[in-house]
Design a protein around this motif. Structure first.
Motif, PDB file in Angstrom:
ATOM      1  N   ARG A  79       0.836  -1.212   0.000  1.00 16.83           N
ATOM      2  CA  ARG A  79       0.000   0.000   0.000  1.00 16.83           C
ATOM      3  C   ARG A  79       0.865   1.255   0.000  1.00 16.83           C
ATOM      4  N   ALA A  80       1.943   1.213   0.800  1.00 21.49           N
ATOM      5  CA  ALA A  80       2.856   2.350   0.833  1.00 21.49           C
ATOM      6  C   ALA A  80       3.521   2.564  -0.527  1.00 21.49           C
ATOM      7  N   VAL A  81       3.936   1.463  -1.150  1.00 19.68           N
ATOM      8  CA  VAL A  81       4.550   1.555  -2.484  1.00 19.68           C
ATOM      9  C   VAL A  81       3.541   2.083  -3.496  1.00 19.68           C
ATOM     10  N   HIS A  82       2.340   1.527  -3.484  1.00 24.67           N
ATOM     11  CA  HIS A  82       1.305   1.978  -4.418  1.00 24.67           C
ATOM     12  C   HIS A  82       1.094   3.483  -4.306  1.00 24.67           C
ATOM     13  N   ASP A  83       0.916   3.964  -3.097  1.00 24.25           N
ATOM     14  CA  ASP A  83       0.619   5.387  -2.915  1.00 24.25           C
ATOM     15  C   ASP A  83       1.773   6.263  -3.372  1.00 24.25           C
ATOM     16  N   ALA A  84       3.015   5.845  -3.073  1.00 29.25           N
ATOM     17  CA  ALA A  84       4.186   6.638  -3.458  1.00 29.25           C
ATOM     18  C   ALA A  84       4.372   6.658  -4.974  1.00 29.25           C
ATOM     19  N   VAL A  85       4.257   5.500  -5.608  1.00 25.79           N
ATOM     20  CA  VAL A  85       4.447   5.428  -7.056  1.00 25.79           C
ATOM     21  C   VAL A  85       3.322   6.175  -7.779  1.00 25.79           C
ATOM     22  N   TYR A  86       2.096   6.009  -7.315  1.00 27.42           N
ATOM     23  CA  TYR A  86       0.977   6.702  -7.958  1.00 27.42           C
ATOM     24  C   TYR A  86       1.126   8.224  -7.840  1.00 27.42           C
ATOM     25  N   ALA A  87       1.602   8.684  -6.683  1.00 30.32           N
ATOM     26  CA  ALA A  87       1.813  10.126  -6.501  1.00 30.32           C
ATOM     27  C   ALA A  87       2.832  10.659  -7.493  1.00 30.32           C
ATOM     28  N   MET A 106       3.845  -5.667  -6.707  1.00 30.76           N
ATOM     29  CA  MET A 106       2.385  -5.610  -6.669  1.00 30.76           C
ATOM     30  C   MET A 106       1.912  -4.182  -6.420  1.00 30.76           C
ATOM     31  N   GLY A 107       2.590  -3.478  -5.523  1.00 30.04           N
ATOM     32  CA  GLY A 107       2.224  -2.099  -5.251  1.00 30.04           C
ATOM     33  C   GLY A 107       2.536  -1.171  -6.401  1.00 30.04           C
ATOM     34  N   SER A 108       3.739  -1.312  -6.973  1.00 26.55           N
ATOM     35  CA  SER A 108       4.136  -0.391  -8.038  1.00 26.55           C
ATOM     36  C   SER A 108       3.307  -0.597  -9.303  1.00 26.55           C
ATOM     37  N   ILE A 109       3.105  -1.857  -9.692  1.00 27.49           N
ATOM     38  CA  ILE A 109       2.374  -2.113 -10.936  1.00 27.49           C
ATOM     39  C   ILE A 109       0.887  -1.832 -10.758  1.00 27.49           C
ATOM     40  N   SER A 110       0.340  -2.052  -9.563  1.00 26.59           N
ATOM     41  CA  SER A 110      -1.048  -1.647  -9.314  1.00 26.59           C
ATOM     42  C   SER A 110      -1.200  -0.138  -9.483  1.00 26.59           C
ATOM     43  N   ALA A 111      -0.208   0.620  -9.032  1.00 24.61           N
ATOM     44  CA  ALA A 111      -0.241   2.077  -9.209  1.00 24.61           C
ATOM     45  C   ALA A 111      -0.145   2.462 -10.679  1.00 24.61           C
ATOM     46  N   LEU A 153      -1.226  -9.877  -9.288  1.00 22.54           N
ATOM     47  CA  LEU A 153      -1.565  -8.776 -10.190  1.00 22.54           C
ATOM     48  C   LEU A 153      -2.593  -9.191 -11.236  1.00 22.54           C
ATOM     49  N   CYS A 154      -2.604 -10.478 -11.572  1.00 17.67           N
ATOM     50  CA  CYS A 154      -3.561 -10.993 -12.550  1.00 17.67           C
ATOM     51  C   CYS A 154      -4.840 -11.517 -11.897  1.00 17.67           C
ATOM     52  N   GLY A 155      -4.961 -11.318 -10.600  1.00 14.58           N
ATOM     53  CA  GLY A 155      -6.213 -11.646  -9.933  1.00 14.58           C
ATOM     54  C   GLY A 155      -6.225 -12.910  -9.111  1.00 14.58           C
ATOM     55  N   PHE A 156      -5.087 -13.592  -9.012  1.00 16.71           N
ATOM     56  CA  PHE A 156      -5.033 -14.874  -8.308  1.00 16.71           C
ATOM     57  C   PHE A 156      -4.265 -14.711  -6.999  1.00 16.71           C
ATOM     58  N   GLY A 157      -4.954 -14.226  -5.989  1.00 19.81           N
ATOM     59  CA  GLY A 157      -4.312 -13.998  -4.710  1.00 19.81           C
ATOM     60  C   GLY A 157      -5.284 -13.399  -3.718  1.00 19.81           C
ATOM     61  N   PRO A 158      -4.780 -13.004  -2.541  1.00 21.36           N
ATOM     62  CA  PRO A 158      -5.638 -12.415  -1.516  1.00 21.36           C
ATOM     63  C   PRO A 158      -6.283 -11.117  -2.010  1.00 21.36           C
ATOM     64  N   GLU A 159      -7.520 -10.904  -1.609  1.00 15.40           N
ATOM     65  CA  GLU A 159      -8.270  -9.727  -2.067  1.00 15.40           C
ATOM     66  C   GLU A 159      -7.527  -8.423  -1.795  1.00 15.40           C
ATOM     67  N   ALA A 160      -6.870  -8.331  -0.635  1.00 20.69           N
ATOM     68  CA  ALA A 160      -6.182  -7.096  -0.274  1.00 20.69           C
ATOM     69  C   ALA A 160      -5.047  -6.761  -1.230  1.00 20.69           C
ATOM     70  N   LEU A 161      -4.433  -7.781  -1.842  1.00 17.75           N
ATOM     71  CA  LEU A 161      -3.357  -7.546  -2.800  1.00 17.75           C
ATOM     72  C   LEU A 161      -3.885  -7.406  -4.220  1.00 17.75           C
ATOM     73  N   VAL A 162      -4.917  -8.167  -4.554  1.00 14.17           N
ATOM     74  CA  VAL A 162      -5.497  -8.095  -5.899  1.00 14.17           C
ATOM     75  C   VAL A 162      -6.075  -6.712  -6.166  1.00 14.17           C
ATOM     76  N   ARG A 163      -6.602  -6.060  -5.129  1.00 17.91           N
ATOM     77  CA  ARG A 163      -7.290  -4.781  -5.312  1.00 17.91           C
ATOM     78  C   ARG A 163      -6.519  -3.599  -4.710  1.00 17.91           C
ATOM     79  N   LEU A 164      -5.219  -3.648  -4.764  1.00 15.97           N
ATOM     80  CA  LEU A 164      -4.413  -2.551  -4.229  1.00 15.97           C
ATOM     81  C   LEU A 164      -4.709  -1.219  -4.911  1.00 15.97           C
ATOM     82  N   GLY A 165      -4.983  -1.267  -6.204  1.00 18.77           N
ATOM     83  CA  GLY A 165      -5.210  -0.040  -6.958  1.00 18.77           C
ATOM     84  C   GLY A 165      -6.653   0.423  -6.971  1.00 18.77           C
ATOM     85  N   GLY A 166      -7.495  -0.137  -6.103  1.00 24.27           N
ATOM     86  CA  GLY A 166      -8.886   0.272  -6.038  1.00 24.27           C
ATOM     87  C   GLY A 166      -9.795  -0.545  -6.920  1.00 24.27           C
ATOM     88  N   GLU A 167      -9.265  -1.084  -7.989  1.00 22.47           N
ATOM     89  CA  GLU A 167      -9.969  -2.016  -8.855  1.00 22.47           C
ATOM     90  C   GLU A 167      -9.066  -3.225  -9.027  1.00 22.47           C
TER      91      GLU A 167
END
Length: 318
Positions: A79-87, A106-111, A153-167
């Motif tokens: 989540r921290a990576v996602h937010d930083a990369v997206y910013a 997972m965080g960077s590519i979700s961003a 990243l392709c949808g095969f994992g825990p919900e919290a990681l699959v939906r890091l980017g909000g979708e």
């Protein structure tokens, strides 16, 4: 290709080995800094801003629970990576994530995927790695999440990681090109084939050569494509890059790796980058970090050629 075509580069450190099976990748960001990454990029005319290191939970070094090791901590770091990369992307900068283990992709590519959805751009991911990282909790006995990021990243994992980017999921398998693969579990191999992941393994590179491999992996890029490179340092042969936790013999040589990076640079489409799994505790005098910096320079236009540089954009674009 002139470096003036690149936006400001933002270095983002993620010092954790939370998803790995060996300790030490948490020191990777500092090793890359000590190897002179910022100065090397600036020497090519790039504007570089070092954002320092993200913070997150410590590594508890516990066994897997329900098929995953350190899931809550992995989610927090990503989540921290996602937010930083997206910013950085929303500011028009080119983020370079300094890992850290490869679960952080997972965080960077979700961003990146979220940014592409927001801007209406297509996404292509080049996954440079010795491993497919397409495991699931049902396929791997270790539960180490650095072996699962592409699957998540392709949808095969825990919900919290699959939906890091909000979708979710962030990726469709057809958006990924894997290069240099040479270590895949039997169940993982079947799953890769079932999902139609495009993999250029080392046998393919041996038979067809790196130039043809990269022409195939980069085919179809156009001006509307965001190109993300996720570079696991164990992509390289351990004879030249010993500083990784999961060495696999038979990887690309120095020249093959340089050609790979130079051909990515030739497209002019690189828009974000991960540098993952560098483990200074297993390195020799920071040798692997120095090599990684050398190759990153090539991604941004440094050429080892003596002849005049020729951009091969027409080779890749339709």
């Amino acid at each position: 290709m002139s470096t003036t075509s690149f936006p400001t580069v933002a270095l983002v450190g993620a010092p954790t080995d939370i998803g790995a099976g060996a300790r030490g990748a948490s020191m990777g960001p500092e090793a890359l800094r000590v190897a002179g990454l910022q100065a090397a990029l600036e020497s090519h005319g790039l504007q570089v801003e070092d954002r320092g290191n993200l913070s997150g939970p410590a590594n508890p070094w516990r066994p897997a629970v329900d098929g995953y090791r350190h899931l809550d901590e992995v989610v927090a770091w990503n989540r921290a990576v996602h937010d930083a990369v997206y910013a950085e992307l929303t500011k028009g900068r080119l983020p370079i994530l300094l890992g850290g283990d490869h679960c952080l992709a997972m965080g960077s590519i979700s961003a990146v995927a979220r940014h592409c959805r927001a801007t209406g751009r297509k996404l292509r991911v080049l996954w440079l790695d010795a491993h497919a990282d397409f495991n699931t909790s049902a396929l791997t006995p270790s539960g180490n999440l650095h072996g699962m990021p592409v699957a998540c990243l392709c949808g095969f994992g825990p919900e919290a990681l699959v939906r890091l980017g909000g979708e979710g999921p962030a990726l469709h398998p057809q958006q990924v090109r894997q290069i240099g693969i040479r270590s895949v579990d039997a169940g993982e191999k079947r799953f890769v084939h079932e999902q139609g992941l495009e993999v250029y393994d080392m046998r393919y590179i041996d038979e067809m050569g790196m130039r043809h491999t990269m022409e195939q992996a980069l085919a179809g890029l156009d001006a509307d494509t965001h190109l993300h490179v996720s570079f696991d340092v164990d992509f390289l042969d351990p004879d030249i890059a010993p500083g990784v936790g999961t060495t696999v013999p038979g990887g690309p040589t120095y020249r093959e790796a340089q050609l790979c990076m130079e051909m990515i640079a030739d497209t002019g489409r690189l828009a974000s980058l991960d540098v993952m799994e560098l483990n200074p505790a297993l390195d020799v005098r920071n040798r692997t970090a120095l090599l990684a910096v050398d190759l990153i320079e090539s991604l941004f236009g440094k050429s080892t050629l003596m002849r005049e540089h020729q951009v091969r954009k027409s080779t890749f674009q339709t």
